[in-house]
Design a protein around this motif. Structure first.
Motif, PDB file in Angstrom:
ATOM      1  N   SER A 146       0.517  -1.437   0.054  1.00 50.65           N
ATOM      2  CA  SER A 146       0.086   0.300  -0.282  1.00 50.65           C
ATOM      3  C   SER A 146       1.172   1.554   0.275  1.00 50.65           C
ATOM      4  CB  SER A 146      -1.043  -0.170   1.454  1.00 50.65           C
ATOM      5  OG  SER A 146      -1.401  -0.820   1.450  1.00 50.65           O
ATOM      6  N   ILE A 147       1.687   1.177   1.058  1.00 49.77           N
ATOM      7  CA  ILE A 147       3.402   2.154   0.987  1.00 49.77           C
ATOM      8  C   ILE A 147       3.431   2.834  -0.584  1.00 49.77           C
ATOM      9  CG2 ILE A 147       4.610   3.208   1.434  1.00 49.77           C
ATOM     10  CD1 ILE A 147       3.679   2.036   4.816  1.00 49.77           C
ATOM     11  N   LYS A 148       4.072   1.408  -0.978  1.00 51.65           N
ATOM     12  CA  LYS A 148       4.645   0.993  -2.340  1.00 51.65           C
ATOM     13  C   LYS A 148       4.034   2.405  -3.343  1.00 51.65           C
ATOM     14  CE  LYS A 148       7.568  -0.990  -5.654  1.00 51.65           C
ATOM     15  NZ  LYS A 148       8.479  -2.423  -5.479  1.00 51.65           N
ATOM     16  N   ASP A 149       2.085   1.357  -3.479  1.00 51.87           N
ATOM     17  CA  ASP A 149       1.375   2.310  -4.498  1.00 51.87           C
ATOM     18  C   ASP A 149       1.359   3.603  -4.141  1.00 51.87           C
ATOM     19  OD1 ASP A 149      -0.571   1.892  -6.361  1.00 51.87           O
ATOM     20  OD2 ASP A 149      -2.283   1.870  -4.664  1.00 51.87           O
ATOM     21  N   TYR A 150       1.300   4.146  -3.013  1.00 53.44           N
ATOM     22  CA  TYR A 150       0.544   5.909  -2.784  1.00 53.44           C
ATOM     23  C   TYR A 150       1.794   6.789  -3.407  1.00 53.44           C
ATOM     24  CZ  TYR A 150      -0.053   9.721   0.243  1.00 53.44           C
ATOM     25  OH  TYR A 150       0.009  10.741   0.321  1.00 53.44           O
ATOM     26  N   GLU A 151       3.112   5.499  -3.189  1.00 53.76           N
ATOM     27  CA  GLU A 151       4.431   6.545  -3.288  1.00 53.76           C
ATOM     28  C   GLU A 151       4.379   6.635  -5.048  1.00 53.76           C
ATOM     29  OE1 GLU A 151       7.772   4.254  -1.478  1.00 53.76           O
ATOM     30  OE2 GLU A 151       7.068   5.665   0.667  1.00 53.76           O
TER      31      GLU A 151
END
Length: 121
Positions: free
Chosen positions: A104-109
């Motif tokens: 999720s963090i990678k997708d958000y970034e």
């Protein structure tokens, strides 16, 4: 213990051992997970070959009948296996949660990077 029952236990222990080895070699079963079943098949083989051992252990622990002792050992084994699986499931849930958070963090970034990159052109 009846001789026929000894042969059934010997057969069951050999089948269990062969099946576990097959699962390790052909299906990729983790050796750490299979060790419990290997030890169980060896223990069953020992009790089958030396039935007096189960009789002595049962009477030493206060069991009136050897069959009650054997059933209690089977139930205890099942409890251990279930507990072990519960611990493994719990560990995998935590790992899954961590992976979902990282993704999720990678997708958000990635989305923020795309927003920022398209606005500068």
């Amino acid at each position: 213990m009846d001789l026929r029952l000894n042969f059934v236990f010997i057969f069951a222990s050999i089948v269990t051992f062969v099946f576990v080895m097959y699962q390790i070699r052909k299906q990729g079963l983790n050796i750490g997970d299979a060790i419990v079943w290997i030890l169980w098949s060896v223990a069953l083989m020992i009790v089958s070959i030396f039935p007096g051992l189960a009789v002595r252990l049962g009477s030493l622990l206060g069991f009136i009948s050897t069959s009650n002792f054997v059933f209690s050992v089977f139930i205890f084994f099942i409890y251990i296996v279930v507990f072990w699986q519960m611990v493994e499931i719990s560990r995998l849930k935590e790992k899954q949660k961590e992976l979902i958070q990282r993704l999720s963090i990678k997708d958000y970034e990635q989305r923020e990077k795309e927003k920022g990159g398209s606005g500068h052109e």
